[in-house]
Design a protein around this motif. Structure first.
Motif, PDB file in Angstrom:
ATOM      1  N   ASP A 232       0.848  -1.200   0.000  1.00 40.37           N
ATOM      2  CA  ASP A 232       0.000   0.000   0.000  1.00 40.37           C
ATOM      3  C   ASP A 232       0.880   1.246   0.000  1.00 40.37           C
ATOM      4  O   ASP A 232       1.912   1.306   0.674  1.00 40.37           O
ATOM      5  N   ILE A 233       0.441   2.250  -0.749  1.00 40.72           N
ATOM      6  CA  ILE A 233       1.236   3.470  -0.867  1.00 40.72           C
ATOM      7  C   ILE A 233       0.538   4.617  -0.148  1.00 40.72           C
ATOM      8  O   ILE A 233      -0.689   4.651  -0.077  1.00 40.72           O
ATOM      9  N   PRO A 234       1.290   5.554   0.403  1.00 38.05           N
ATOM     10  CA  PRO A 234       0.672   6.724   1.030  1.00 38.05           C
ATOM     11  C   PRO A 234       0.008   7.615  -0.016  1.00 38.05           C
ATOM     12  O   PRO A 234       0.444   7.653  -1.183  1.00 38.05           O
ATOM     13  N   GLY A 235      -1.034   8.327   0.392  1.00 41.46           N
ATOM     14  CA  GLY A 235      -1.788   9.139  -0.555  1.00 41.46           C
ATOM     15  C   GLY A 235      -0.961  10.182  -1.275  1.00 41.46           C
ATOM     16  O   GLY A 235      -1.208  10.487  -2.455  1.00 41.46           O
ATOM     17  N   TRP A 236       0.061  10.716  -0.587  1.00 38.62           N
ATOM     18  CA  TRP A 236       0.835  11.787  -1.223  1.00 38.62           C
ATOM     19  C   TRP A 236       1.687  11.289  -2.390  1.00 38.62           C
ATOM     20  O   TRP A 236       2.132  12.081  -3.223  1.00 38.62           O
ATOM     21  N   LEU A 237       1.898   9.959  -2.475  1.00 34.90           N
ATOM     22  CA  LEU A 237       2.671   9.408  -3.591  1.00 34.90           C
ATOM     23  C   LEU A 237       1.818   9.140  -4.821  1.00 34.90           C
ATOM     24  O   LEU A 237       2.360   8.929  -5.919  1.00 34.90           O
ATOM     25  N   VAL A 238       0.507   9.107  -4.661  1.00 33.28           N
ATOM     26  CA  VAL A 238      -0.377   8.726  -5.761  1.00 33.28           C
ATOM     27  C   VAL A 238      -0.197   9.629  -6.989  1.00 33.28           C
ATOM     28  O   VAL A 238      -0.058   9.129  -8.112  1.00 33.28           O
ATOM     29  N   PRO A 239      -0.212  10.959  -6.850  1.00 30.33           N
ATOM     30  CA  PRO A 239      -0.027  11.792  -8.051  1.00 30.33           C
ATOM     31  C   PRO A 239       1.278  11.510  -8.781  1.00 30.33           C
ATOM     32  O   PRO A 239       1.322  11.508 -10.020  1.00 30.33           O
ATOM     33  N   ARG A 240       2.346  11.247  -8.024  1.00 28.73           N
ATOM     34  CA  ARG A 240       3.635  10.976  -8.663  1.00 28.73           C
ATOM     35  C   ARG A 240       3.563   9.701  -9.497  1.00 28.73           C
ATOM     36  O   ARG A 240       4.068   9.653 -10.624  1.00 28.73           O
TER      37      ARG A 240
END
Length: 407
Positions: A232-240
């Protein structure tokens, strides 16, 4: 050719170029991102189907769950129970008193940025809702930003079916982003008149005294006792990750984004039930949602007090006092309990609490007792004695003049 004529020609050429780029009837479809070096397209990474409409095409991945499916110990069928009054209390919103999860949609978006505004768009819109007894989870995806008109065309009639929305920080982020995109596409936002249950603020009311963070993943771990996979990835990484996909065409970067969004929707459903059950039962022993921390009981009691439920507030404050509490929180609990008695005109238990707190470094018991003796007991001598005693304690440096309420 003069400057004005040249400028008009440039504007006309620009308009023609924009019309050519716009997807829709008579125009070329939005350019898809070519596969990256790995050759992994979205269809090979995440099984789904392509949706076609008059505005173009987009991609959707679907999952379906039976009513007995559990997430965080909560069965999806528990969403069918009447939770409206508890939700109205949790959110401090009487408009939710008739809220029915069977007529509501759970919403979570993933965007190309976190700043908001006209430049932010949702490239993944996750929706979960009941169709009969089946809990459907659908994730609408933009393989290219040019597919947004088609995505909005798919969402508009679907979202118009629902009377309510459930989100996590959706009032401040998800819904404004979607409404902006609908308006820019000259479409009417379909959710603008729906009852909205945003779980972020109720969650903070209940757990901010105990938990360092009240992000959805933290609540899933600490409240629902469910761990997400390590991928699972943190939300702040999603745009990247999405921007990397647009640049490279490697769809393998998207798998964790879809999984993150999927988990968020299931967590929203489970957390909604858990919070409603806590509020309805008071978290008492033996209830389906039980509270084991004094700070959580204090938070729930304060919520009851603020929503004019004095009987539940009193019972929950008393339970909190029977559990371990930080010293400042214990003082605040008894202070609020005494003020609750005062508002009800129950002077005997109120004065009993204040008398026990005299001499413990707080000003408020002296103040409240002095007012009681002056205005209700008509004992001016006792009132004066308390005022003088408070002054002596202050002169000795043993009295705090200001009581800091727990935020």
């Amino acid at each position: 050719m003069n400057d004005i004529s040249e400028r008009r020609l440039n504007i006309a050429a620009l308009r023609q170029r924009l019309r050519e780029l716009e997807p829709g009837p008579g125009n070329a479809p939005a350019r898809l991102i070519p596969p990256g070096p790995s050759g992994r397209t979205i269809a090979t990474v995440l099984p789904g189907r392509e949706l076609h409409n008059s505005a173009g095409s987009c991609y959707v991945a679907e999952s379906h769950y039976p009513p007995d499916h559990r997430h965080g110990g909560v069965a999806l069928a528990e969403l069918w129970e009447p939770h409206g009054p508890a939700l109205a209390c949790l959110a401090k919103d009487d408009n939710l008193a008739d809220f029915d999860f069977r007529r509501a949609v759970f919403l979570d978006t993933e965007t190309n940025g976190l700043a908001g505004g006209a430049g932010t768009y949702a490239f993944l819109v996750g929706l979960a809702y009941f169709e009969g007894e089946t809990f459907c989870l659908r994730q609408f995806f933009l393989r290219h930003p040019g597919e947004e008109p088609a995505l909005l065309a798919e969402l508009e009639p679907l979202l118009a079916r629902f009377d309510g929305i459930v989100s996590f920080n959706g009032k401040c982020f998800d819904l404004p982003v979607l409404e902006t995109r609908f308006i820019l596409a000259r479409r009417r936002p379909p959710l603008s008149n729906c009852a909205h249950l945003d779980l972020l603020h109720p969650a903070r009311r209940l757990w901010k005294l105990r938990l360092e963070r009240c992000a959805l993943g933290d609540l899933e771990r600490h409240i629902l006792a469910t761990e997400r996979p390590e991928s699972d990835i943190p939300g702040w990484l999603v745009p990247r990750y999405y921007n990397d996909y647009l640049r490279t065409g490697d769809a393998s970067l998207l798998k964790n984004i879809f999984a993150h969004n999927h988990h968020d929707l299931l967590a929203l459903a489970a957390l909604s039930v858990h919070m409603a059950q806590l509020c309805a039962s008071g978290g008492t022993d033996g209830a389906r949602a039980t509270i084991y921390y004094g700070s959580d009981l204090f938070s729930l009691a304060r919520l009851y007090e603020e929503t004019n439920r004095p009987a539940e507030a009193e019972a929950t404050y008393r339970r909190a006092l029977r559990m371990p509490l930080a010293p400042h929180l214990r003082v605040e609990t008894v202070r609020r309990l005494a003020l609750l008695f005062k508002r009800q005109g129950r002077w005997e238990p109120a004065t009993s609490i204040w008398q026990k707190l005299v001499g413990r470094g707080e000003l408020f018991p002296y103040e409240e007792l002095a007012k009681y003796f002056e205005h209700h007991a008509r004992d001016l001598v006792a009132a004066e004695r308390l005022v003088l005693e408070a002054l002596r304690e202050h002169q000795r440096g043993r009295l705090r003049l200001r009581h800091e309420e727990v935020a």
